[in-house]
Design a protein around this motif. Structure first.
Motif, PDB file in Angstrom:
ATOM      1  N   GLN B   8       0.270  -1.079  -0.111  1.00 56.08           N
ATOM      2  CA  GLN B   8       0.204  -0.044  -0.311  1.00 56.08           C
ATOM      3  C   GLN B   8       0.718   1.549   0.224  1.00 56.08           C
ATOM      4  OE1 GLN B   8      -3.028  -0.502   3.277  1.00 56.08           O
ATOM      5  NE2 GLN B   8      -4.190  -1.463   1.387  1.00 56.08           N
ATOM      6  N   ILE B  21      -3.863  -3.049   6.205  1.00 51.65           N
ATOM      7  CA  ILE B  21      -2.333  -3.326   7.072  1.00 51.65           C
ATOM      8  C   ILE B  21      -3.790  -3.042   8.851  1.00 51.65           C
ATOM      9  CG2 ILE B  21      -2.618  -0.368   6.533  1.00 51.65           C
ATOM     10  CD1 ILE B  21       0.686  -3.394   6.414  1.00 51.65           C
ATOM     11  N   ASP B  22      -4.436  -2.785   8.584  1.00 54.72           N
ATOM     12  CA  ASP B  22      -4.575  -2.028  10.150  1.00 54.72           C
ATOM     13  C   ASP B  22      -4.789  -3.732  10.553  1.00 54.72           C
ATOM     14  OD1 ASP B  22      -4.861   0.529  10.213  1.00 54.72           O
ATOM     15  OD2 ASP B  22      -6.706   0.598   9.045  1.00 54.72           O
ATOM     16  N   GLN B  25      -1.443  -5.488  11.058  1.00 58.29           N
ATOM     17  CA  GLN B  25      -0.989  -4.561  11.980  1.00 58.29           C
ATOM     18  C   GLN B  25      -1.037  -5.880  13.291  1.00 58.29           C
ATOM     19  OE1 GLN B  25      -0.371  -1.124  11.656  1.00 58.29           O
ATOM     20  NE2 GLN B  25       1.862  -1.728  10.095  1.00 58.29           N
ATOM     21  N   GLU B  26      -2.901  -5.788  13.500  1.00 61.13           N
ATOM     22  CA  GLU B  26      -3.004  -5.815  14.381  1.00 61.13           C
ATOM     23  C   GLU B  26      -3.314  -7.549  15.231  1.00 61.13           C
ATOM     24  OE1 GLU B  26      -7.735  -6.002  14.430  1.00 61.13           O
ATOM     25  OE2 GLU B  26      -7.910  -6.000  16.280  1.00 61.13           O
ATOM     26  N   VAL B  29       0.213  -8.279  17.040  1.00 63.92           N
ATOM     27  CA  VAL B  29       0.152  -7.280  18.137  1.00 63.92           C
ATOM     28  C   VAL B  29      -1.034  -9.028  19.367  1.00 63.92           C
ATOM     29  CG1 VAL B  29      -0.756  -5.245  19.709  1.00 63.92           C
ATOM     30  CG2 VAL B  29      -0.104  -4.555  17.573  1.00 63.92           C
ATOM     31  N   PHE B  93       9.687   6.958  18.781  1.00 61.43           N
ATOM     32  CA  PHE B  93      10.516   7.152  17.470  1.00 61.43           C
ATOM     33  C   PHE B  93      10.311   6.552  15.914  1.00 61.43           C
ATOM     34  CE2 PHE B  93      12.911   9.403  21.312  1.00 61.43           C
ATOM     35  CZ  PHE B  93      12.404  11.187  20.478  1.00 61.43           C
ATOM     36  N   GLN B  95       7.538   5.140  15.626  1.00 59.67           N
ATOM     37  CA  GLN B  95       6.056   5.602  14.427  1.00 59.67           C
ATOM     38  C   GLN B  95       6.336   6.489  14.067  1.00 59.67           C
ATOM     39  OE1 GLN B  95       4.148   5.247  18.839  1.00 59.67           O
ATOM     40  NE2 GLN B  95       2.624   4.053  17.839  1.00 59.67           N
ATOM     41  N   LYS B  96       7.393   7.616  14.648  1.00 67.73           N
ATOM     42  CA  LYS B  96       7.900   9.089  13.630  1.00 67.73           C
ATOM     43  C   LYS B  96       8.658   8.870  12.481  1.00 67.73           C
ATOM     44  CE  LYS B  96       5.315  12.031  16.730  1.00 67.73           C
ATOM     45  NZ  LYS B  96       4.181  13.081  15.823  1.00 67.73           N
ATOM     46  N   GLY B  97       9.299   7.605  12.534  1.00 70.33           N
ATOM     47  CA  GLY B  97       9.861   7.248  11.384  1.00 70.33           C
ATOM     48  C   GLY B  97      11.309   8.361  11.800  1.00 70.33           C
ATOM     49  N   TYR B 217       6.472   0.349  12.118  1.00 71.40           N
ATOM     50  CA  TYR B 217       7.104   0.453  13.948  1.00 71.40           C
ATOM     51  C   TYR B 217       6.904  -0.805  14.149  1.00 71.40           C
ATOM     52  CZ  TYR B 217       2.192   0.779  14.881  1.00 71.40           C
ATOM     53  OH  TYR B 217       0.823   0.636  14.329  1.00 71.40           O
TER      54      TYR B 217
END
Lengths: 135, 246
Positions: B8, B21-22, B25-26, B29, B93, B95-97, B217
């Motif tokens: 994506q 993608i959600d 990723q879920e 986790v 960080f 997550q912020k890249g 991340y």
């Protein structure tokens, strides 16, 4: 979700996920270190007669530990901002943990048995070979 | 596998079994949480064992715990809490890249982990010097059996509320039990710290070599979850072993 009111987005923003703000990370860190100080302080500075009350002192230490654990699980581990599926897994495990302690009811209630058991060895939490047979 | 996946934009690939993608990723986790819950069950049984024997042999456990160094334990608590904060920043960080900041935070976590093990090594060494390993070398003579615990509550609480006292305090057999549980639980926790070190080091290497395995991340978050769990266990171990009240 209420927690998303102040959330930021991951880089790119195409798939928004909660980012714990830096201020919040510092705040939680403060709470954790304050909890640690409170644990040590309570162990040495609480006056008598409370200090020699085992139940009170242990409950206080565990209450502080649970508070710290909640901060870590809820914020740092992201359960507060997680999906419902994540929450089910997270809460389920910890609920199981407390359920496990129902097993203590067996040991606590052993002296309350109305009639003696058929075993000659008195009830004990020790391994069997360490309890001497009275006969 | 990539043949069945589609990307994506410039984000991570979405594999064929996921809708988006959600969801992917879920599932990562949730999988990590499922693993952590098995860890909760694993340590839960040990905490139950501790609770049972602590309840049965409270006095002995109290006397035995005085041989533990609460200052070193407290230092280790501070080190682990700080490492947990660093991991939280590493995830932030990631997550912020911001890779450099992320790597610095992971590096700090790694240093804390090694610091924890170094302090633990000193602690274990001291126990060996005092012959407190629960094996054939065990000698528990620091506290004599005649020493009794007297407290205001012994006289003022009804008898059924008294924890079993004055009969088994200082019993070497029960003290050996205390040290068995102590070494088992802190040792297994230490093993988890070592596994955490391996996980964090692997993650840092993968990030530095720009491995295709690290596309977002989530790997950092998963390693972070594990490390927070390690911290979580110690949060309970410290008061239960180092600060046992009378």
């Amino acid at each position: 979700m209420a927690g998303h009111d102040h959330s930021e987005l991951t880089k790119g923003g195409a798939h928004p996920h909660h980012v714990l703000p830096q201020g919040m990370i510092f705040l939680i860190a403060g709470g954790l270190f304050a909890g640690m100080a409170a644990t040590i302080g309570a162990a040495f500075m609480i006056p008598e007669p409370l200090h020699s009350n085992t139940f009170f002192m242990q409950s206080l230490a565990l209450a502080i530990a649970i508070f710290k654990a909640c901060l870590v699980v809820y914020f740092y581990m992201g359960v507060k901002f997680g999906t419902r599926l994540v929450k089910i897994f997270a809460y389920g495990g910890f609920i199981w943990f407390f359920t496990l302690f129902i097993m203590m009811a067996d040991y606590v209630s052993r002296p309350l048995e109305p009639v003696p058991g058929w075993e000659t060895v008195p009830s004990s939490a020790l391994p069997r070979n360490t309890v001497e047979d009275p006969e | 596998m990539s043949g069945h996946a589609h990307a994506q934009g410039d984000g991570p690939e979405v594999y064929f079994q996921y809708e988006d993608i959600d969801q992917q990723q879920e599932s990562y986790v949730v999988g990590m949480w499922a693993f952590l819950m098995t860890e909760v069950m694993f340590f839960g049984a040990l905490f139950l064992i501790y609770t049972l024997y602590r309840w049965k042999f409270h006095d002995t456990f109290f006397f035995a715990h005085e041989q533990l160094n609460w200052k070193m334990g407290g230092l280790n608590t501070a080190v682990l809490l700080f490492s947990s904060v660093m991991v939280a920043f590493a995830v932030h960080f990631a997550q912020k890249g911001k890779k450099t900041a992320q790597l610095i935070c992971l590096g700090m976590t790694l240093m804390c982990a090694f610091g924890f093990l170094v302090i633990k090594t000193f602690e274990y060494g001291a126990k060996g010097d005092h012959k407190l390993y629960p094996n054939y070398t065990f000698e528990y003579g620091a506290h004599d059996k005649d020493h009794k615990v007297e407290s205001w509550w012994d006289d003022n609480l009804p008898a059924f509320m008294h924890i079993e006292k004055k009969e088994q305090h200082g019993d070497p057999k029960n003290a050996k039990l205390f040290y068995s549980i102590y070494f088992t639980m802190t040792g297994l926790h230490g093993l988890h710290v070592v596994i955490g070190i391996i996980a964090i080091t692997s993650l840092m290497v993968l990030i530095m070599i720009k491995s295709p395995l690290i596309t977002d991340y989530v790997p950092t978050e998963l390693v972070g979850l594990y490390w927070h769990f390690v911290d979580l266990v110690w949060i309970f171990l410290y008061p239960l072993f180092y600060l046992i009240p009378r």
